[in-house]
Motif scaffolding. Structure first.
Motif, PDB file in Angstrom:
ATOM      1  N   ASP A 200       0.829  -1.214   0.000  1.00  0.00           N
ATOM      2  CA  ASP A 200       0.000   0.000   0.000  1.00  0.00           C
ATOM      3  C   ASP A 200       0.862   1.262   0.000  1.00  0.00           C
ATOM      4  O   ASP A 200       0.540   2.260  -0.639  1.00  0.00           O
ATOM      5  N   ALA A 201       2.001   1.199   0.721  1.00  0.00           N
ATOM      6  CA  ALA A 201       2.843   2.394   0.854  1.00  0.00           C
ATOM      7  C   ALA A 201       3.521   2.770  -0.452  1.00  0.00           C
ATOM      8  O   ALA A 201       3.794   3.945  -0.700  1.00  0.00           O
ATOM      9  N   ILE A 202       3.814   1.791  -1.313  1.00  0.00           N
ATOM     10  CA  ILE A 202       4.549   2.095  -2.541  1.00  0.00           C
ATOM     11  C   ILE A 202       3.671   1.981  -3.788  1.00  0.00           C
ATOM     12  O   ILE A 202       4.179   1.919  -4.898  1.00  0.00           O
ATOM     13  N   SER A 203       2.369   1.984  -3.594  1.00  0.00           N
ATOM     14  CA  SER A 203       1.483   2.005  -4.749  1.00  0.00           C
ATOM     15  C   SER A 203       1.555   3.380  -5.408  1.00  0.00           C
ATOM     16  O   SER A 203       1.875   4.377  -4.753  1.00  0.00           O
ATOM     17  N   PRO A 204       1.277   3.458  -6.717  1.00  0.00           N
ATOM     18  CA  PRO A 204       1.333   4.761  -7.396  1.00  0.00           C
ATOM     19  C   PRO A 204       0.479   5.828  -6.713  1.00  0.00           C
ATOM     20  O   PRO A 204       0.893   6.982  -6.600  1.00  0.00           O
ATOM     21  N   ALA A 205      -0.713   5.429  -6.241  1.00  0.00           N
ATOM     22  CA  ALA A 205      -1.593   6.410  -5.604  1.00  0.00           C
ATOM     23  C   ALA A 205      -0.984   6.921  -4.302  1.00  0.00           C
ATOM     24  O   ALA A 205      -1.027   8.123  -4.008  1.00  0.00           O
ATOM     25  N   SER A 206      -0.380   6.010  -3.518  1.00  0.00           N
ATOM     26  CA  SER A 206       0.204   6.412  -2.240  1.00  0.00           C
ATOM     27  C   SER A 206       1.424   7.302  -2.448  1.00  0.00           C
ATOM     28  O   SER A 206       1.604   8.311  -1.757  1.00  0.00           O
ATOM     29  N   LEU A 207       2.265   6.936  -3.404  1.00  0.00           N
ATOM     30  CA  LEU A 207       3.457   7.740  -3.661  1.00  0.00           C
ATOM     31  C   LEU A 207       3.088   9.128  -4.171  1.00  0.00           C
ATOM     32  O   LEU A 207       3.751  10.113  -3.850  1.00  0.00           O
ATOM     33  N   ALA A 208       2.016   9.190  -4.947  1.00  0.00           N
ATOM     34  CA  ALA A 208       1.576  10.492  -5.462  1.00  0.00           C
ATOM     35  C   ALA A 208       1.034  11.382  -4.358  1.00  0.00           C
ATOM     36  O   ALA A 208       1.017  12.610  -4.494  1.00  0.00           O
ATOM     37  N   ALA A 209       0.608  10.747  -3.249  1.00  0.00           N
ATOM     38  CA  ALA A 209       0.015  11.515  -2.151  1.00  0.00           C
ATOM     39  C   ALA A 209       1.018  11.816  -1.031  1.00  0.00           C
ATOM     40  O   ALA A 209       0.627  12.336   0.017  1.00  0.00           O
ATOM     41  N   GLU A 210       2.306  11.498  -1.233  1.00  0.00           N
ATOM     42  CA  GLU A 210       3.308  11.733  -0.187  1.00  0.00           C
ATOM     43  C   GLU A 210       3.379  13.227   0.129  1.00  0.00           C
ATOM     44  O   GLU A 210       3.383  14.072  -0.773  1.00  0.00           O
ATOM     45  N   PRO A 211       3.507  13.576   1.420  1.00  0.00           N
ATOM     46  CA  PRO A 211       3.642  14.997   1.784  1.00  0.00           C
ATOM     47  C   PRO A 211       4.995  15.579   1.381  1.00  0.00           C
ATOM     48  O   PRO A 211       5.141  16.798   1.255  1.00  0.00           O
ATOM     49  N   PHE A 212       5.992  14.693   1.207  1.00  0.00           N
ATOM     50  CA  PHE A 212       7.307  15.117   0.746  1.00  0.00           C
ATOM     51  C   PHE A 212       7.715  14.233  -0.426  1.00  0.00           C
ATOM     52  O   PHE A 212       7.494  13.023  -0.395  1.00  0.00           O
ATOM     53  N   THR A 213       8.281  14.828  -1.445  1.00  0.00           N
ATOM     54  CA  THR A 213       8.766  14.066  -2.579  1.00  0.00           C
ATOM     55  C   THR A 213      10.240  14.349  -2.782  1.00  0.00           C
ATOM     56  O   THR A 213      10.791  15.316  -2.221  1.00  0.00           O
ATOM     57  N   LEU A 214      10.887  13.515  -3.567  1.00  0.00           N
ATOM     58  CA  LEU A 214      12.307  13.691  -3.861  1.00  0.00           C
ATOM     59  C   LEU A 214      12.491  13.979  -5.342  1.00  0.00           C
ATOM     60  O   LEU A 214      11.797  13.406  -6.179  1.00  0.00           O
ATOM     61  N   ARG A 215      13.416  14.856  -5.633  1.00  0.00           N
ATOM     62  CA  ARG A 215      13.726  15.119  -7.040  1.00  0.00           C
ATOM     63  C   ARG A 215      15.228  15.068  -7.251  1.00  0.00           C
ATOM     64  O   ARG A 215      16.027  15.327  -6.329  1.00  0.00           O
ATOM     65  N   VAL A 216      15.623  14.719  -8.453  1.00  0.00           N
ATOM     66  CA  VAL A 216      17.037  14.643  -8.814  1.00  0.00           C
ATOM     67  C   VAL A 216      17.577  16.063  -8.997  1.00  0.00           C
ATOM     68  O   VAL A 216      16.995  16.857  -9.730  1.00  0.00           O
ATOM     69  N   PRO A 217      18.679  16.404  -8.331  1.00  0.00           N
ATOM     70  CA  PRO A 217      19.215  17.771  -8.463  1.00  0.00           C
ATOM     71  C   PRO A 217      19.904  17.978  -9.805  1.00  0.00           C
ATOM     72  O   PRO A 217      20.361  17.030 -10.455  1.00  0.00           O
ATOM     73  N   THR A 218      19.971  19.211 -10.214  1.00  0.00           N
ATOM     74  CA  THR A 218      20.691  19.604 -11.423  1.00  0.00           C
ATOM     75  C   THR A 218      21.868  20.486 -11.025  1.00  0.00           C
ATOM     76  O   THR A 218      22.025  20.856  -9.853  1.00  0.00           O
ATOM     77  N   LEU A 219      22.681  20.866 -12.004  1.00  0.00           N
ATOM     78  CA  LEU A 219      23.825  21.734 -11.713  1.00  0.00           C
ATOM     79  C   LEU A 219      23.381  23.069 -11.122  1.00  0.00           C
ATOM     80  O   LEU A 219      24.107  23.675 -10.322  1.00  0.00           O
ATOM     81  N   GLU A 220      22.195  23.521 -11.497  1.00  0.00           N
ATOM     82  CA  GLU A 220      21.683  24.787 -10.954  1.00  0.00           C
ATOM     83  C   GLU A 220      21.389  24.694  -9.464  1.00  0.00           C
ATOM     84  O   GLU A 220      21.265  25.710  -8.770  1.00  0.00           O
ATOM     85  N   ASP A 221      21.268  23.478  -8.939  1.00  0.00           N
ATOM     86  CA  ASP A 221      20.956  23.283  -7.518  1.00  0.00           C
ATOM     87  C   ASP A 221      22.189  23.273  -6.629  1.00  0.00           C
ATOM     88  O   ASP A 221      22.071  23.149  -5.406  1.00  0.00           O
ATOM     89  N   ILE A 222      23.381  23.356  -7.208  1.00  0.00           N
ATOM     90  CA  ILE A 222      24.600  23.229  -6.404  1.00  0.00           C
ATOM     91  C   ILE A 222      24.664  24.246  -5.262  1.00  0.00           C
ATOM     92  O   ILE A 222      25.024  23.880  -4.128  1.00  0.00           O
ATOM     93  N   PRO A 223      24.338  25.527  -5.468  1.00  0.00           N
ATOM     94  CA  PRO A 223      24.352  26.454  -4.324  1.00  0.00           C
ATOM     95  C   PRO A 223      23.435  25.996  -3.186  1.00  0.00           C
ATOM     96  O   PRO A 223      23.771  26.153  -2.007  1.00  0.00           O
ATOM     97  N   TYR A 224      22.285  25.424  -3.532  1.00  0.00           N
ATOM     98  CA  TYR A 224      21.358  24.944  -2.502  1.00  0.00           C
ATOM     99  C   TYR A 224      21.955  23.738  -1.772  1.00  0.00           C
ATOM    100  O   TYR A 224      21.845  23.630  -0.540  1.00  0.00           O
ATOM    101  N   LEU A 225      22.604  22.848  -2.513  1.00  0.00           N
ATOM    102  CA  LEU A 225      23.242  21.685  -1.893  1.00  0.00           C
ATOM    103  C   LEU A 225      24.352  22.137  -0.942  1.00  0.00           C
ATOM    104  O   LEU A 225      24.503  21.580   0.154  1.00  0.00           O
ATOM    105  N   CYS A 226      25.129  23.120  -1.357  1.00  0.00           N
ATOM    106  CA  CYS A 226      26.192  23.642  -0.481  1.00  0.00           C
ATOM    107  C   CYS A 226      25.596  24.244   0.793  1.00  0.00           C
ATOM    108  O   CYS A 226      26.114  24.050   1.897  1.00  0.00           O
TER     109      CYS A 226
END
Length: 591
Positions: A200-226
């Motif tokens: 149930d936790a990893i079903s598409p519907a459940s993952l779409a409803a997560e309060p926090f999601t993860l995204r892959v960073p890009t080079l533009e995100d480096i200042p934020y990562l630092c």
């Protein structure tokens, strides 16, 4: 931070030392990458690091995981070393097909900090090996003493660190001192965290409803990562650790990924945490999936709560580790395309054969009816059109393969470690880095801003005193048998390694001379200098310097340890060199 970190030079080093029997010590170039990687893979084939286990009666193959790591180090874009930073022993008499590299050590320059005021480069010998046929010949010793240590000193490194073979590096002047960040691990995620990866936790519907999601960073995100990877952002209290700079993040989120060349070439997993409701970036999670799954960093911005983000973030982090890498996805796509092209080619060949057969039959039977325009005499098989229906579908009720254990390398006081304490097991391995401080005086002067900051915050603020250390004798890895540090008004004004501890007779004669001078000047002898006299066994002072042991523990563990000069003497050592709960905040393997 008050000290700029030197950069890793990317130029060819000139040293070339003939050591006889056709063997030459020199520094690497990019052309040596494959040979060095091959030497390392053979040397590490018995280690079991990063590769599947083999049966006890089976000889392992060369270690492909280590090989891939060395290729990364020699790529020219590694932030802690260049392709010119591998010290090697070359067999100039090697025959065709023989690997000329028989021993090697790379020298890394890892940006880090000491205390609250000092940034500096940690010299880090790494990826050390010698071919089995060339062991016990002193090659690694010579590489350390004649290439690695001199190059590190010339760069200005006042400390070297290295993980590795138990006891081995003591012979080169290293002492176990800097402790690695403590970790805990969750062995069976299904049992210990049943809600984490449930169907149930990893079903598409459940993952779409997560309060926090993860995204892959890009080079533009480096200042934020630092911004989110500083010691302050991670709420860390450690006194010795790494600084995650732009070069680290560029290497981790981009260079490793685009240059990945094998399935053993495992990049870090770095994700930016996103508040799903607002779409705002609000945190950072970083770790690895190989050789073991581990979390090195989990940071949330102020205003967000770890207990709310814990399961959504960890769940998606674990799932991200099971997704094929960019390289693996490309290989699968290329293989699929190749298979498709092959099938189409086979069909074309079959069609040609059938057409040829029809043509032969036509030649035999001129009375056969002619084909209509646009129509062939052969019909296409329906086997391919049915192939998708033959693909087995997964049983919805079947549990997916058990995930790898999850190791939490976040520090014992990290909120995530605390939240999962009852569900995890402590890793009780007492892991410390071999640590070498060749000149205590140079080290003291380098980190003086942090030491003076500690004094200024203590009851000894503004003190004037001389600390005289007796290490009994000069040994490998030390610059002298003693150390003198002069502090005036709370500031370190000098430090020297050539101090020779005075004998009791020397002290008596010095006292006589001081009293005679006072008498000659017709004054009371009330200017006796404050001198703290300390005795430590050779190299053991390193453990106090980096916060590994407290002053009381030094006295308890080492019988020859002593402190003279009253309460202020002990308090001053405790102030300058406090024991820290965690010594090294680190992702120490950059390869």
């Amino acid at each position: 931070m008050t000290i700029e970190i030197p950069t890793v030079e990317k130029t060819q080093r000139p040293e070339r030392i003939d050591i006889g029997d056709g063997l030459v010590m020199r520094w690497s170039t990019g052309k040596d990458a494959n040979n060095i990687a091959e030497c390392m893979s053979v040397a590490f084939k018995w280690s079991g690091i990063g590769v599947p286990p083999v049966a006890e009666d089976e000889e392992p193959v060369p270690n492909e995981w280590v090989k891939a790591g060395v290729i990364r180090l020699m790529s020219g874009n590694c932030p802690v070393m260049s392709e010119f930073d591998y010290a090697v022993v070359e067999n100039t008499l090697a025959k065709d097909g023989q690997n000329p590299i028989v021993a090697c050590i790379s020298l890394h320059g890892v940006p880090g900090y000491y205390g609250e005021k000092v940034s500096m480069l940690y010299g880090k010998p790494e990826a050390v090996s010698s071919h089995p046929d060339y062991r016990s010949k002193g090659l690694v010793r010579r590489l350390f003493h004649e290439l690695i240590h001199p190059a590190s000193a010339a760069r200005g490194d006042v400390i070297q660190i290295i993980p590795g073979i138990p006891h081995f590096y003591r012979q080169f002047g290293y002492e176990y001192a800097i402790g690695l960040r403590s970790s805990r691990f969750i062995e069976d995620l299904y049992t210990r965290l049943p809600d984490l990866l449930s169907k149930d936790a990893i079903s598409p519907a459940s993952l779409a409803a997560e309060p926090f999601t993860l995204r892959v960073p890009t080079l533009e995100d480096i200042p934020y990562l630092c911004k989110l990877s500083t010691r302050e952002a991670q709420k860390s209290q450690v006194q010795v650790g790494l600084e995650y700079q732009e070069s680290y993040w560029r290497y981790t989120i981009h260079d490793i990924i685009v240059n990945q060349s094998s399935t053993f070439d495992s990049p870090r997993i770095t994700r930016i945490i996103v508040d799903a409701k607002s779409g705002r970036d609000c945190g950072l999670v970083m770790g690895a999936n190989a050789p073991r799954r581990a979390l090195y960093m989990f940071t949330l911005e102020d205003g967000y709560h770890y207990r709310e983000a814990l399961y959504p973030v960890v769940r998606q982090f674990v799932l991200a580790g099971d997704v094929p890498s960019v390289w693996e996805a490309k290989q699968a796509a290329d293989k699929k395309k190749e298979s498709k092209d092959s099938k189409e080619s086979d069909r074309e060949d079959e069609q040609t054969k059938k057409d040829d057969e029809v043509t032969k039959n036509d030649d035999k039977d001129n009375d056969a009816p002619a084909a209509k325009e646009g129509q062939t005499h052969a019909t296409t098989s329906t086997a391919d059109s049915n192939s998708t229906s033959a693909t087995a579908t997964a049983d919805d009720g079947e549990k997916p393969p058990a995930p790898k254990p999850l190791r939490l390398i976040l520090g014992l006081d990290h909120p995530v470690t605390k939240l999962l304490e009852s569900k995890s097991i402590a890793d009780n391995h007492n892991i410390r880095l071999f640590t070498r401080i060749p000149s205590y005086a140079n080290f003291i002067l380098k980190v003086a801003p942090s030491l003076e900051h500690r004094l200024a915050q203590s009851p000894l603020a503004g003190i004037t005193a001389t600390l005289q250390f007796d290490f009994f004798r000069k040994v490998e890895g030390s610059a002298g048998k003693g150390l003198e540090v002069v502090v005036k008004d709370g500031h370190i004004i000098s430090a020297r390694d050539d101090f020779v501890p005075p004998t009791p007779e020397d002290l008596m004669l010095a006292a006589r001379a001081r009293k005679a001078l006072a008498k000659a000047e017709d004054r009371v002898d009330n200017k006796k200098p404050t001198v703290f006299m300390i005795q430590f066994a050779p190299l053991t002072f390193t453990r106090l310097l980096v916060g590994d042991l407290s002053v009381d523990e030094m006295i308890y563990f080492y019988t020859e340890a002593s402190i003279a000069g009253g309460d202020d003497a002990k308090l001053m050592l405790e102030t300058l060199f406090p024991k820290t709960k965690e010594q090294f905040q680190s992702d120490i393997f950059w390869w």
